[in-house]
Design an enzyme around this catalytic site. Sequence first.
Site, short mmCIF file in Angstrom:
data_model
loop_
_atom_site.label_atom_id
_atom_site.label_comp_id
_atom_site.label_asym_id
_atom_site.label_seq_id
_atom_site.Cartn_x
_atom_site.Cartn_y
_atom_site.Cartn_z
N ARG A 289 16.77 14.44 6.25
CA ARG A 289 16.50 13.23 7.01
C ARG A 289 17.20 13.44 8.35
O ARG A 289 18.34 13.06 8.53
CB ARG A 289 17.06 12.01 6.27
N LYS B 22 11.57 6.72 12.20
CA LYS B 22 10.58 5.71 11.83
C LYS B 22 11.00 4.37 12.40
O LYS B 22 12.17 4.00 12.36
CB LYS B 22 10.37 5.65 10.32
N LYS C 38 2.47 4.88 10.73
CA LYS C 38 3.16 5.07 9.45
C LYS C 38 2.16 4.69 8.37
O LYS C 38 1.83 3.51 8.21
CB LYS C 38 4.42 4.20 9.38
N GLU D 238 -0.40 12.48 3.45
CA GLU D 238 -0.37 11.31 2.58
C GLU D 238 -1.77 11.09 1.99
O GLU D 238 -2.77 11.25 2.69
CB GLU D 238 0.04 10.11 3.44
N ARG E 111 6.15 13.21 -3.64
CA ARG E 111 7.44 13.27 -2.95
C ARG E 111 8.56 13.73 -3.87
O ARG E 111 9.49 14.40 -3.44
CB ARG E 111 7.72 11.87 -2.43
N ARG F 176 2.90 9.99 -0.35
CA ARG F 176 3.24 11.26 0.30
C ARG F 176 2.89 12.41 -0.63
O ARG F 176 3.29 12.41 -1.80
CB ARG F 176 4.75 11.27 0.58
N GLU G 266 2.72 8.67 15.65
CA GLU G 266 1.67 8.55 14.62
C GLU G 266 1.86 7.23 13.90
O GLU G 266 2.97 6.71 13.84
CB GLU G 266 1.81 9.70 13.59
#
Length: 554
Positions: free
Chosen positions: A403, A409, A242, A290, A262, A247, A240
């Site tokens: 994470r 990413k 970024k 987002e 976030r 967020r 996807e």
Amino acid sequence: MAATVLELARTADRIAATTSKREKVRLLAEFLARLEGDELVLATRYFTGGVFPVGDPRTLSVGGAAFGELVRAQGIDDAELSRIWRSHGDSGDWFREVLVRAGHSGGSALGVAELDASFKALSGAGGAKARTSLLRALIDRVGPDEARFIAKLINGEMRIGLREGLVEEAIVVAFEAEPAQVSRAMMLLGDLGEVAALAAKRTLHEAAPRWFVPLRPMLATPVADAAEAIARLGDEVWVEDKYDGIRCQLHRRGGRVALFSRDLKDVTAQFPEVTLGAALLARDVILDGEVLAFRDGLVMPFRSLQTRLGRVAPDASVMEAVPVIYVAWDLLVEEETVLLDAPLRERRARLEALGATDRIALAHLESVRGAAEVDRRFADARARLNEGLLLKQPGSPYTPGRRGMNWLKLKRPMDTLDVVVIGAEWGHGKRRGVLSDVTFGVRVDGTDEHVAVGKAYSGLTDAEIADMTKLLLDITITDRGHYRTVRPEIVLEVAFDAVQPSSRHRSGYALRFPRIAHWRHEKPVSEIDTLSRVRQLAEARDVAHEQRIDVAAD
Ligand code: AMP
């Protein structure tokens, strides 16, 4: 036995007084183990400095002015008040001493539940006057020690060295709970008080997402290149864009919609279009995605979106100038079904079945195989002025707050500039006694003049900071105590996320998140970067660009 605010205050003092983490955990565990129900929820929350549950839009709106008024009413003269202030530098300690001096005795022992009732009344009060009188009534009921605790709580100055991890440990110790279960419950509920209550009842396994309580968002791990991504995710990768927005987690149930940022703040009121769009969805959902500023098929630069932030209710002209949409990439709950452990493949299929609406779009998804293909998508994203890609493992669960290695990413390499140090400040804490905070500038084209574009204090080793401090003292032009200007001789390479227009510096620009990458001893000052390059970098980012989004067909 009802817990009192005085007991809380005493325990907080004992926790603050020790630097040993183990001792802090032990003291807190011992205290929590005696509590149950609402008192346990409240006490745990207060120890972590919170007043209302995470994601709860209520605030106290009691500022320094209300405390100032109470303090002035104690009949102590201004000079003495400011002397007391200087000797503490902390509003809670100051407040306590003022009350002691004034002979304030307070009433009977206030219970934790009564304090909660007072906070709720304060948050609901209309106007500063009403709040000040409620605050006065509250303080009249307590002695100076409790008043100090309450002042610290209200002013967000609890600072007793209890990080979230330590409170989780204390819950483990107090209720003999499984550490993994405690942290999972925390990711789902976001509120240590609620976690403690479940642990006390031995029902941590029942922790589940709740409507209108934000879950921690899942995070992505950075990777260096496509080959690393493929090595971690396997051959099939979901790709996807970024997105460059804010967020947000969207909760929609029946007629109610809420958006959480976030950091789990309720930001619903800032984006009314999204709320209206979500109300049209066919089912109740919790979405991850987002908010983007989006006009004429293009994503507007982040700076445009910033004009929408912090406004409680944007007016029509702002909404027209910077329209927003919500781009969803994940579905965490649908109706009564919790999908966190379902594979991404299933969550995405359900998300697609839900369909896009006027203001709710879907992240554009492509399934690709192999590093060469990922590389191509990355080059393509870069060509569209995109920061990079998110790479996801199609079989993976949604792990709130983690994470992990299922979301990666791939970002463009950080930009850097060669700059020169033009000013310096003494550091704080561990950096006390060294000139660790430096202001740096670039050359104004065609001149010998330098203009500031930022400040940085991280990135150098302690030895380099010590060396630089000596040199900075030698090359000082003017010493204003806190800040000194220096001759432009020290060349640094700084890395940063972006260049933004800014009125803070005379250059008209400021670097976002600058970090010192190297001290470039070998580079002459005459060869550092110039203001026109800074301008170029700022303009390159400041254009609307294409991001791949699946919007509803008209
Ligand atoms: P960073 O802010 O560099 O740590 O990158 C992670 C952030 O990228 C996430 O917190 C999201 O806000 C954002 N993001 C942008 N696009 C996506 C996407 N397609 N999937 C997940 N996160 C995304």
